[in-house]
Design a protein around this motif. Structure first.
Motif, PDB file in Angstrom:
ATOM      1  N   THR A   1      53.091  52.488  43.148  1.00  0.00           N
ATOM      2  CA  THR A   1      54.407  52.187  42.601  1.00  0.00           C
ATOM      3  C   THR A   1      54.811  50.789  43.058  1.00  0.00           C
ATOM      4  OG1 THR A   1      55.637  53.049  44.500  1.00  0.00           O
ATOM      5  CG2 THR A   1      55.022  54.615  42.769  1.00  0.00           C
ATOM      6  N   GLY A   2      55.749  50.189  42.346  1.00  0.00           N
ATOM      7  CA  GLY A   2      56.126  48.818  42.703  1.00  0.00           C
ATOM      8  C   GLY A   2      54.958  47.868  42.571  1.00  0.00           C
ATOM      9  N   ALA A   3      54.128  48.100  41.553  1.00  0.00           N
ATOM     10  CA  ALA A   3      52.856  47.380  41.435  1.00  0.00           C
ATOM     11  C   ALA A   3      53.028  45.895  41.139  1.00  0.00           C
ATOM     12  CB  ALA A   3      51.993  48.021  40.356  1.00  0.00           C
TER      13      ALA A   3
ATOM     14  N   ARG B   1      49.748  42.858  45.739  1.00  0.00           N
ATOM     15  CA  ARG B   1      48.620  42.530  46.611  1.00  0.00           C
ATOM     16  C   ARG B   1      47.780  43.765  46.914  1.00  0.00           C
ATOM     17  NH1 ARG B   1      52.805  39.016  47.756  1.00  0.00           N
ATOM     18  NH2 ARG B   1      52.274  36.943  48.587  1.00  0.00           N
ATOM     19  N   LEU B   2      48.443  44.900  47.083  1.00  0.00           N
ATOM     20  CA  LEU B   2      47.715  46.126  47.386  1.00  0.00           C
ATOM     21  C   LEU B   2      46.863  46.572  46.201  1.00  0.00           C
ATOM     22  CD1 LEU B   2      47.120  48.420  49.345  1.00  0.00           C
ATOM     23  CD2 LEU B   2      49.110  49.628  48.424  1.00  0.00           C
ATOM     24  N   VAL B   3      47.393  46.464  44.988  1.00  0.00           N
ATOM     25  CA  VAL B   3      46.605  46.808  43.800  1.00  0.00           C
ATOM     26  C   VAL B   3      45.307  46.015  43.789  1.00  0.00           C
ATOM     27  CG1 VAL B   3      46.515  46.603  41.289  1.00  0.00           C
ATOM     28  CG2 VAL B   3      48.551  47.553  42.370  1.00  0.00           C
ATOM     29  N   ARG B   4      45.391  44.739  44.069  1.00  0.00           N
ATOM     30  CA  ARG B   4      44.214  43.878  44.070  1.00  0.00           C
ATOM     31  C   ARG B   4      43.210  44.321  45.138  1.00  0.00           C
ATOM     32  NH1 ARG B   4      46.518  39.186  45.520  1.00  0.00           N
ATOM     33  NH2 ARG B   4      47.547  39.175  43.490  1.00  0.00           N
ATOM     34  N   ALA B   5      43.729  44.628  46.346  1.00  0.00           N
ATOM     35  CA  ALA B   5      42.848  45.027  47.443  1.00  0.00           C
ATOM     36  C   ALA B   5      42.155  46.359  47.143  1.00  0.00           C
ATOM     37  CB  ALA B   5      43.655  45.139  48.734  1.00  0.00           C
ATOM     38  N   LEU B   6      42.894  47.314  46.602  1.00  0.00           N
ATOM     39  CA  LEU B   6      42.306  48.619  46.287  1.00  0.00           C
ATOM     40  C   LEU B   6      41.287  48.505  45.154  1.00  0.00           C
ATOM     41  CD1 LEU B   6      45.535  50.827  46.465  1.00  0.00           C
ATOM     42  CD2 LEU B   6      43.657  50.775  48.124  1.00  0.00           C
TER      43      LEU B   6
ATOM     44  N   GLY C   1      36.941  49.173  45.112  1.00  0.00           N
ATOM     45  CA  GLY C   1      36.227  50.063  44.209  1.00  0.00           C
ATOM     46  C   GLY C   1      36.985  51.295  43.774  1.00  0.00           C
ATOM     47  N   HIS C   2      38.275  51.388  44.113  1.00  0.00           N
ATOM     48  CA  HIS C   2      39.077  52.524  43.670  1.00  0.00           C
ATOM     49  C   HIS C   2      39.547  52.320  42.228  1.00  0.00           C
ATOM     50  CE1 HIS C   2      39.086  54.166  47.656  1.00  0.00           C
ATOM     51  NE2 HIS C   2      39.682  53.103  48.175  1.00  0.00           N
ATOM     52  N   ARG C   3      39.797  53.419  41.549  1.00  0.00           N
ATOM     53  CA  ARG C   3      40.461  53.351  40.252  1.00  0.00           C
ATOM     54  C   ARG C   3      41.958  53.278  40.534  1.00  0.00           C
ATOM     55  NH1 ARG C   3      41.720  58.343  36.229  1.00  0.00           N
ATOM     56  NH2 ARG C   3      42.903  57.154  34.678  1.00  0.00           N
ATOM     57  N   VAL C   4      42.586  52.191  40.128  1.00  0.00           N
ATOM     58  CA  VAL C   4      43.985  51.952  40.481  1.00  0.00           C
ATOM     59  C   VAL C   4      44.871  52.042  39.249  1.00  0.00           C
ATOM     60  CG1 VAL C   4      45.609  50.387  41.598  1.00  0.00           C
ATOM     61  CG2 VAL C   4      43.214  50.405  42.321  1.00  0.00           C
ATOM     62  N   LYS C   5      45.924  52.840  39.378  1.00  0.00           N
ATOM     63  CA  LYS C   5      46.971  52.887  38.364  1.00  0.00           C
ATOM     64  C   LYS C   5      48.160  52.084  38.878  1.00  0.00           C
ATOM     65  CE  LYS C   5      46.061  57.362  36.145  1.00  0.00           C
ATOM     66  NZ  LYS C   5      46.725  58.632  35.717  1.00  0.00           N
ATOM     67  N   ALA C   6      48.511  51.041  38.156  1.00  0.00           N
ATOM     68  CA  ALA C   6      49.616  50.167  38.545  1.00  0.00           C
ATOM     69  C   ALA C   6      50.872  50.621  37.811  1.00  0.00           C
ATOM     70  CB  ALA C   6      49.288  48.717  38.206  1.00  0.00           C
ATOM     71  N   MET C   7      51.782  51.298  38.521  1.00  0.00           N
ATOM     72  CA  MET C   7      52.958  51.852  37.866  1.00  0.00           C
ATOM     73  C   MET C   7      54.067  50.810  37.768  1.00  0.00           C
ATOM     74  SD  MET C   7      54.911  55.463  38.558  1.00  0.00           S
ATOM     75  CE  MET C   7      56.457  55.039  39.338  1.00  0.00           C
TER      76      MET C   7
ATOM     77  N   ALA D   1      49.993  42.022  34.014  1.00  0.00           N
ATOM     78  CA  ALA D   1      48.803  41.182  33.850  1.00  0.00           C
ATOM     79  C   ALA D   1      47.865  41.253  35.053  1.00  0.00           C
ATOM     80  CB  ALA D   1      49.227  39.726  33.623  1.00  0.00           C
ATOM     81  N   GLY D   2      48.132  42.158  36.002  1.00  0.00           N
ATOM     82  CA  GLY D   2      47.301  42.245  37.191  1.00  0.00           C
ATOM     83  C   GLY D   2      46.112  43.167  37.014  1.00  0.00           C
ATOM     84  N   PRO D   3      45.356  43.395  38.089  1.00  0.00           N
ATOM     85  CA  PRO D   3      44.208  44.308  38.025  1.00  0.00           C
ATOM     86  C   PRO D   3      44.656  45.757  37.939  1.00  0.00           C
ATOM     87  CG  PRO D   3      44.531  43.521  40.264  1.00  0.00           C
ATOM     88  CD  PRO D   3      45.515  42.771  39.411  1.00  0.00           C
ATOM     89  N   GLY D   4      43.710  46.651  37.691  1.00  0.00           N
ATOM     90  CA  GLY D   4      44.035  48.056  37.584  1.00  0.00           C
ATOM     91  C   GLY D   4      44.513  48.431  36.192  1.00  0.00           C
ATOM     92  N   GLU D   5      44.881  49.694  36.033  1.00  0.00           N
ATOM     93  CA  GLU D   5      45.351  50.224  34.755  1.00  0.00           C
ATOM     94  C   GLU D   5      46.875  50.313  34.764  1.00  0.00           C
ATOM     95  OE1 GLU D   5      45.475  54.575  32.498  1.00  0.00           O
ATOM     96  OE2 GLU D   5      44.098  54.246  34.189  1.00  0.00           O
ATOM     97  N   PRO D   6      47.562  49.558  33.913  1.00  0.00           N
ATOM     98  CA  PRO D   6      49.028  49.653  33.899  1.00  0.00           C
ATOM     99  C   PRO D   6      49.482  50.991  33.325  1.00  0.00           C
ATOM    100  CG  PRO D   6      48.274  48.208  32.140  1.00  0.00           C
ATOM    101  CD  PRO D   6      47.063  48.575  32.936  1.00  0.00           C
TER     102      PRO D   6
END
Length: 300
Positions: free
Chosen positions: A11-13, A20-25, A29-35, A43-48
């Protein structure tokens, strides 16, 4: 850190810590959901994924298949932040339990439980409790000021020492704090994700230095301006007056400033170092954290 690849909801992605945490995770190699409330603009990494902690009806979908949920939301810019943060934490914990989430990770605030905590720090404790009230184990990291480009506390510090040739500060500016670099915060947050021995535990995190707020301002001034700033301590200067003064010389809104300043009469230093058994490594000194924040701002 767990070697297992997990689905992690942050949350707070788009925020100071979350982005920064989304990028690190993602790098881990984790699957990241950016809420975010505006996934089309992300426009960042992970799945919005679309979600709003203040609207519980939006939480079920982003929680689907999530192993770990990281909660990085607060409402300090609102005069009713205690109630709003409590409601949001309760609803988030319920949604996490319904979705089968295994762990919630939360960033709280340092401060001894036996002291009279400020509304801000008291709210952080309440959020810790409410997040876990539906049964999902919560891993809490408690920190003081986080130093990094874009952080509210850092921006207050940076703009004050940059814009003022001298300062008048309240007596409680002699209170000690333990600032921590954003790089260390991200390292600790990522380091507890999915680690079962941390489930239900509270950890304190801090930088290498314990400083009074006056010393914190002076060291920042030495890095930013290559000189010390004259600082005079006065016996009476209320948080409300201080927040108006900060609003005049910085772009931090007075409500957020007042809620943060309210906590500065409470000593917030690390007394437990068990986090280093989970995430080894020495934290950065305050001066180096300031230097990194300035370098990041200059690089855009």
């Amino acid at each position: 850190m767990s070697d297992e690849s997990l689905c992690v909801l942050v949350t707070g992605a788009t925020g100071f810590i979350g982005s920064r945490l989304v990028r690190a995770l993602d790098d881990d190699g984790h699957r990241v959901k950016a809420m975010t409330r505006h996934p089309d603009d992300y426009a960042g990494p992970g799945e919005p994924v679309e979600g709003d902690v203040s609207d519980p009806g939006t939480l079920a979908e982003p929680m689907t298949d999530v192993d770990v949920a990281v909660y990085l939301v607060h409402s300090l810019d609102d005069n009713d932040f205690e109630r709003k943060d409590a409601d949001a934490a309760r609803d988030f914990g319920l949604a996490a339990a319904a979705a089968g989430v295994r762990q919630i990770v939360y960033m709280g605030g340092l401060g001894k439980d036996d002291e009279e905590l400020s509304p801000h720090l008291r709210s952080r404790r309440e959020v810790e409790r409410l997040l876990g009230s539906s049964g999902v184990p919560v891993t809490v990291l408690r920190a003081a000021i986080v130093v990094g480009a874009g952080g509210i506390s850092w921006e207050m510090t940076r703009q004050l020492v940059k814009n003022l040739p001298a300062m008048v500060v309240p007596r409680w500016a002699d209170t000690r704090t333990q600032p921590i670099a954003i790089d260390d915060v991200i390292r600790y947050l990522a380091g507890v994700v999915g680690v079962e021995k941390t489930f239900g535990e509270v950890y304190e995190i801090g930088g290498a230095d314990r400083l009074t707020y006056v010393e914190l301002l002076q060291q920042a001034a030495e890095v930013i301006n290559s000189r010390r700033v004259p600082i005079v301590t006065v016996p009476v200067l209320t948080p409300r007056l201080s927040s108006y003064w900060i609003r005049l010389v910085t772009n931090v809104d007075s409500t957020t400033a007042s809620n943060l300043i309210d906590s500065m009469s409470t000593e917030v230093v690390q007394t437990d170092y068990s986090i280093q058994d989970i995430v080894p490594g020495e934290p950065l000194a305050y001066r180096e954290a300031v230097e990194r924040a300035i370098a990041e701002e200059k690089s855009g």
